[in-house]
Design an enzyme around this catalytic site. Sequence first.
Site, short mmCIF file in Angstrom:
data_model
loop_
_atom_site.label_atom_id
_atom_site.label_comp_id
_atom_site.label_asym_id
_atom_site.label_seq_id
_atom_site.Cartn_x
_atom_site.Cartn_y
_atom_site.Cartn_z
N LYS A 75 38.10 104.52 89.72
CA LYS A 75 38.32 105.11 91.03
C LYS A 75 37.17 104.80 91.98
O LYS A 75 36.06 104.47 91.56
CB LYS A 75 38.50 106.63 90.91
CG LYS A 75 39.77 107.05 90.21
CD LYS A 75 41.03 106.55 90.92
CE LYS A 75 41.29 107.26 92.23
NZ LYS A 75 42.51 106.76 92.91
N GLU A 118 43.30 96.78 94.22
CA GLU A 118 44.63 96.89 94.81
C GLU A 118 44.93 95.81 95.85
O GLU A 118 46.08 95.69 96.29
CB GLU A 118 44.82 98.28 95.44
CG GLU A 118 44.06 98.54 96.72
CD GLU A 118 42.64 99.03 96.49
OE1 GLU A 118 41.97 99.40 97.48
OE2 GLU A 118 42.19 99.06 95.32
#
Length: 371
Positions: A75, A118
């Site tokens: 994260k 991403e």
Amino acid sequence: MIVGIPKEVKKQENRVAMTPAGAGMLRQQGHEVIVQTGAGAGSGFTDEEYTAAGAVVVGQAEEVWRRAEMIVKVKEPIPEEFGFFRSGQILFTYLHLAAAPQLAKALADAGVTAIAYETIQLPNRTLPLLTPMSEVAGRMSVQEGAKYLESFFGGRGVLLGGVPGVPPAEVIIIGGGIVGTNAAKMALGLGADVVVLEKSAERMRYLDDVFQGRLRTLTSNPHNIASAVRKADLLIGAVLVPGARAPRLVTEEMVKTMKKGAVIVDVAVDQGGSIETVDHATTHENPVYEKHGVIHYAVANMPGGVPRTSTLALTNVTIDYVMQLASKGFGPAVAKDAALALGVNVHKGAITHPQVAEAIDLPFTALESLL
């Protein structure tokens, strides 16, 4: 290269960026791997397993960040980690900077080279490092949605598949990509009535072929979305624009028309959310809130709820890129791999991804001009 694996610090984030097997692969190539003690515990990997794979286990996050030339995470860093940033260090993780301008500025100010999982994109436009977590989140969206439809959690008291003589639930999925497709698989498997709204005619044909007519597809436009949302027992937001903030496709007025006790699961919440009433992210500890009589599930790290599955799936797709960066160095690696280059969001104090720059209203600088 020295590769560091710190323990994740976001609340209830039990994934780890690399399995012991991944650490072993790096060691075989001659790289040093530093792992913070307990980093893998939430995913079922012990310090001893990392040590057996050749990694060095250290006690504090500060030491991992200080010694490593490349930090690999799951994260995005939170403010308490900003002080660890240093110029020239590579950070490889999920970043979602379009929804995190403060983090983007901190990375740029510190001179960190930040590569986002991403936004790595192959020539066929697929997102290889987002795909496995999107698969997990898509499947979990139905699992969690079904739970919160139970009356004990404030839901309508509807079973997704119904029973003989009782109709199944209406599951509306906005977006027919990886998340939407995996949500549809789960919902159909549970016997729900499934509608997918998608703007690409080609993708709708694909879904129709793959599911052999078991679900319905509708062109995604405001009229069709409003009509479908009104009928939904479970509404799943599954929309993604690489690097950009998720488009707000479901308005608050649409949500007001929903059945009382219906459930919304917005998988795009870590990109800002695609549903207007999803105005903040929630946690696994407090995953839902109610607005206009509708239960909203907005957990930003859904795959963290199944950390072992997620960690294994993530390492499967990240390890090749980690090894490229470690073995070739940043410049040669991104020069040779266009997909990896698209993952670079911040370099030498500049924002190097156009959608990220637009989303956070900062100047865009082409990566090529900085290499």
